[in-house]
Motif scaffolding. Structure first.
Motif, PDB file in Angstrom:
ATOM      1  N   GLU A   5       0.791  -1.077   0.113  1.00 31.32           N
ATOM      2  CA  GLU A   5      -0.109   0.051   0.069  1.00 31.32           C
ATOM      3  C   GLU A   5       1.003   1.357  -0.020  1.00 31.32           C
ATOM      4  OE1 GLU A   5      -3.679   1.935   2.703  1.00 31.32           O
ATOM      5  OE2 GLU A   5      -3.206  -0.212   2.662  1.00 31.32           O
ATOM      6  N   LYS A   6       0.530   2.175  -0.959  1.00 35.29           N
ATOM      7  CA  LYS A   6       1.214   3.379  -0.981  1.00 35.29           C
ATOM      8  C   LYS A   6       1.086   4.097   0.343  1.00 35.29           C
ATOM      9  CE  LYS A   6       2.286   7.089  -4.185  1.00 35.29           C
ATOM     10  NZ  LYS A   6       2.042   7.450  -5.606  1.00 35.29           N
ATOM     11  N   GLU A   7       2.169   4.877   0.821  1.00 34.20           N
ATOM     12  CA  GLU A   7       1.600   5.482   2.026  1.00 34.20           C
ATOM     13  C   GLU A   7       1.270   6.958   1.323  1.00 34.20           C
ATOM     14  OE1 GLU A   7       4.373   7.713   5.264  1.00 34.20           O
ATOM     15  OE2 GLU A   7       4.913   5.534   5.033  1.00 34.20           O
ATOM     16  N   ILE A   8       0.299   7.611   1.988  1.00 32.44           N
ATOM     17  CA  ILE A   8      -0.082   8.774   1.432  1.00 32.44           C
ATOM     18  C   ILE A   8       0.454   9.944   2.382  1.00 32.44           C
ATOM     19  CG2 ILE A   8      -2.401  10.342   1.333  1.00 32.44           C
ATOM     20  CD1 ILE A   8      -3.958   7.672   1.588  1.00 32.44           C
ATOM     21  N   GLU A   9       0.963  10.755   1.796  1.00 25.11           N
ATOM     22  CA  GLU A   9       1.757  11.953   2.400  1.00 25.11           C
ATOM     23  C   GLU A   9       0.795  13.286   2.219  1.00 25.11           C
ATOM     24  OE1 GLU A   9       5.531  14.462   1.182  1.00 25.11           O
ATOM     25  OE2 GLU A   9       6.067  12.252   1.040  1.00 25.11           O
ATOM     26  N   LYS A  10       0.739  13.836   3.595  1.00 23.68           N
ATOM     27  CA  LYS A  10      -0.264  14.804   3.793  1.00 23.68           C
ATOM     28  C   LYS A  10       0.419  16.142   2.900  1.00 23.68           C
ATOM     29  CE  LYS A  10      -2.926  16.839   7.513  1.00 23.68           C
ATOM     30  NZ  LYS A  10      -2.989  16.668   9.020  1.00 23.68           N
ATOM     31  N   LEU A  11      -0.437  16.965   2.247  1.00 22.95           N
ATOM     32  CA  LEU A  11      -0.004  18.205   1.686  1.00 22.95           C
ATOM     33  C   LEU A  11      -0.160  19.357   2.638  1.00 22.95           C
ATOM     34  CD1 LEU A  11      -1.557  17.557  -1.806  1.00 22.95           C
ATOM     35  CD2 LEU A  11       0.742  17.259  -1.044  1.00 22.95           C
ATOM     36  N   TYR A  12      -1.184  19.406   3.448  1.00 24.34           N
ATOM     37  CA  TYR A  12      -1.495  20.610   4.106  1.00 24.34           C
ATOM     38  C   TYR A  12      -1.703  20.368   5.666  1.00 24.34           C
ATOM     39  CZ  TYR A  12      -2.322  22.779  -0.313  1.00 24.34           C
ATOM     40  OH  TYR A  12      -2.240  23.260  -1.623  1.00 24.34           O
ATOM     41  N   PHE A  13      -1.140  21.128   6.425  1.00 24.15           N
ATOM     42  CA  PHE A  13      -1.318  21.017   7.873  1.00 24.15           C
ATOM     43  C   PHE A  13      -2.051  22.074   8.532  1.00 24.15           C
ATOM     44  CE2 PHE A  13       2.099  18.684   6.359  1.00 24.15           C
ATOM     45  CZ  PHE A  13       2.160  17.354   7.107  1.00 24.15           C
ATOM     46  N   SER A  14      -3.037  21.975   9.602  1.00 24.28           N
ATOM     47  CA  SER A  14      -3.721  23.198  10.170  1.00 24.28           C
ATOM     48  C   SER A  14      -2.888  23.967  11.126  1.00 24.28           C
ATOM     49  CB  SER A  14      -4.879  22.535  10.831  1.00 24.28           C
ATOM     50  OG  SER A  14      -4.382  21.872  12.252  1.00 24.28           O
ATOM     51  N   ILE A  15      -3.095  24.962  11.404  1.00 17.13           N
ATOM     52  CA  ILE A  15      -2.466  25.794  12.382  1.00 17.13           C
ATOM     53  C   ILE A  15      -2.318  25.003  13.821  1.00 17.13           C
ATOM     54  CG2 ILE A  15      -4.155  27.327  13.529  1.00 17.13           C
ATOM     55  CD1 ILE A  15      -2.164  29.647  13.042  1.00 17.13           C
ATOM     56  N   GLY A  16      -3.230  24.433  14.138  1.00 14.02           N
ATOM     57  CA  GLY A  16      -2.910  23.682  15.417  1.00 14.02           C
ATOM     58  C   GLY A  16      -1.997  22.721  15.218  1.00 14.02           C
ATOM     59  N   GLU A  33       3.290  35.140  11.746  1.00 14.20           N
ATOM     60  CA  GLU A  33       2.759  35.066  10.149  1.00 14.20           C
ATOM     61  C   GLU A  33       2.901  36.618   9.827  1.00 14.20           C
ATOM     62  OE1 GLU A  33      -0.994  34.302   7.504  1.00 14.20           O
ATOM     63  OE2 GLU A  33      -0.884  33.251   9.598  1.00 14.20           O
ATOM     64  N   SER A  34       2.319  37.226  10.729  1.00 15.78           N
ATOM     65  CA  SER A  34       2.049  38.858  10.645  1.00 15.78           C
ATOM     66  C   SER A  34       3.197  39.698  10.664  1.00 15.78           C
ATOM     67  CB  SER A  34       0.914  39.466  11.787  1.00 15.78           C
ATOM     68  OG  SER A  34       1.957  39.287  12.923  1.00 15.78           O
ATOM     69  N   GLU A  35       4.466  38.991  11.401  1.00 16.20           N
ATOM     70  CA  GLU A  35       5.770  39.692  11.427  1.00 16.20           C
ATOM     71  C   GLU A  35       6.445  39.231  10.400  1.00 16.20           C
ATOM     72  OE1 GLU A  35       6.829  41.840  13.874  1.00 16.20           O
ATOM     73  OE2 GLU A  35       4.647  42.055  14.303  1.00 16.20           O
ATOM     74  N   PHE A  36       6.778  38.121   9.879  1.00 16.88           N
ATOM     75  CA  PHE A  36       7.595  37.670   8.933  1.00 16.88           C
ATOM     76  C   PHE A  36       6.961  37.336   7.573  1.00 16.88           C
ATOM     77  CE2 PHE A  36       9.301  36.553  13.091  1.00 16.88           C
ATOM     78  CZ  PHE A  36      10.690  36.848  13.007  1.00 16.88           C
ATOM     79  N   ASP A  37       7.549  37.939   6.583  1.00 14.96           N
ATOM     80  CA  ASP A  37       7.024  37.666   5.388  1.00 14.96           C
ATOM     81  C   ASP A  37       7.447  36.113   4.778  1.00 14.96           C
ATOM     82  OD1 ASP A  37       6.185  40.124   5.189  1.00 14.96           O
ATOM     83  OD2 ASP A  37       8.213  40.920   4.002  1.00 14.96           O
ATOM     84  N   LEU A  38       8.129  35.294   5.246  1.00 14.26           N
ATOM     85  CA  LEU A  38       8.532  34.020   5.059  1.00 14.26           C
ATOM     86  C   LEU A  38       7.327  33.089   5.220  1.00 14.26           C
ATOM     87  CD1 LEU A  38      11.338  33.401   4.302  1.00 14.26           C
ATOM     88  CD2 LEU A  38      11.790  32.592   6.449  1.00 14.26           C
ATOM     89  N   ILE A  39       6.506  33.172   6.116  1.00 13.78           N
ATOM     90  CA  ILE A  39       5.271  32.629   6.450  1.00 13.78           C
ATOM     91  C   ILE A  39       4.253  32.996   5.545  1.00 13.78           C
ATOM     92  CG2 ILE A  39       3.893  31.543   8.152  1.00 13.78           C
ATOM     93  CD1 ILE A  39       5.987  32.138  10.316  1.00 13.78           C
ATOM     94  N   LYS A  40       3.628  32.099   4.775  1.00  9.61           N
ATOM     95  CA  LYS A  40       2.574  32.722   3.840  1.00  9.61           C
ATOM     96  C   LYS A  40       1.741  31.326   3.807  1.00  9.61           C
ATOM     97  CE  LYS A  40       3.285  36.848   2.929  1.00  9.61           C
ATOM     98  NZ  LYS A  40       2.708  37.900   3.898  1.00  9.61           N
ATOM     99  N   PRO A  41       0.942  30.966   4.432  1.00 10.27           N
ATOM    100  CA  PRO A  41       0.057  29.658   4.441  1.00 10.27           C
ATOM    101  C   PRO A  41      -1.109  30.194   3.410  1.00 10.27           C
ATOM    102  CG  PRO A  41      -0.311  30.780   6.560  1.00 10.27           C
ATOM    103  CD  PRO A  41       0.711  31.329   5.982  1.00 10.27           C
ATOM    104  N   ARG A  49      -5.996  28.581   7.781  1.00  5.76           N
ATOM    105  CA  ARG A  49      -4.692  28.532   7.212  1.00  5.76           C
ATOM    106  C   ARG A  49      -4.398  27.097   6.896  1.00  5.76           C
ATOM    107  NH1 ARG A  49      -5.420  32.241  10.739  1.00  5.76           N
ATOM    108  NH2 ARG A  49      -4.306  34.399  10.694  1.00  5.76           N
ATOM    109  N   GLN A  50      -3.961  26.730   5.690  1.00  6.18           N
ATOM    110  CA  GLN A  50      -3.347  25.567   5.390  1.00  6.18           C
ATOM    111  C   GLN A  50      -1.746  25.705   5.096  1.00  6.18           C
ATOM    112  OE1 GLN A  50      -6.108  25.042   2.080  1.00  6.18           O
ATOM    113  NE2 GLN A  50      -7.186  23.410   3.288  1.00  6.18           N
TER     114      GLN A  50
END
Length: 112
Positions: A5-16, A33-41, A49-50
């Motif tokens: 069985e092929k392992e399913i890899e998760k694409l998106y994670f919740s903020i929690g 997220e508001s302080e750093f431009d690097l984080i853009k979910p 957010r994903q």
């Protein structure tokens, strides 16, 4: 030949889920997220957010600078502005050394 069985890899994670990975409150992730431009979910239709793996790597970089190295937010921003790749390379090297260290400790304990 047995069916594998092929392992399913998760694409998106919740903020929690992301907050749990770093043992911090979701509000801290939102603040970064508001302080750093690097984080853009991405946000879904409901506005949730994903986070992708790349977003999580960026959160890991900020976490490393702010929580582990003790940088101020301004200091972390300057480090990332100057050379993001150098910071990530150093983090990878530290992670690699930690894995080697834990492996060696495990081997030592087995030999006792």
């Amino acid at each position: 030949m047995a069916y594998k069985e092929k392992e399913i890899e998760k694409l998106y994670f919740s903020i929690g889920e992301v907050a749990e990975m770093f043992n911090v409150a979701p509000s801290l992730i939102r603040f970064w997220e508001s302080e750093f431009d690097l984080i853009k979910p991405k946000k879904n239709r409901k506005g949730n957010r994903q986070f992708t793996k790349e977003d999580i790597d960026n959160v890991r970089t900020i976490y490393h600078l702010v929580k582990e190295k003790g940088f101020t937010l301004q200091g972390a921003k300057e480090m990332l502005r100057n050379d993001t790749q150098a910071v990530k390379d150093k983090m990878e090297m530290l992670d690699s050394l930690r894995r080697v260290r834990s492996f060696l400790i495990e081997m030592r304990d087995k030999l006792r």
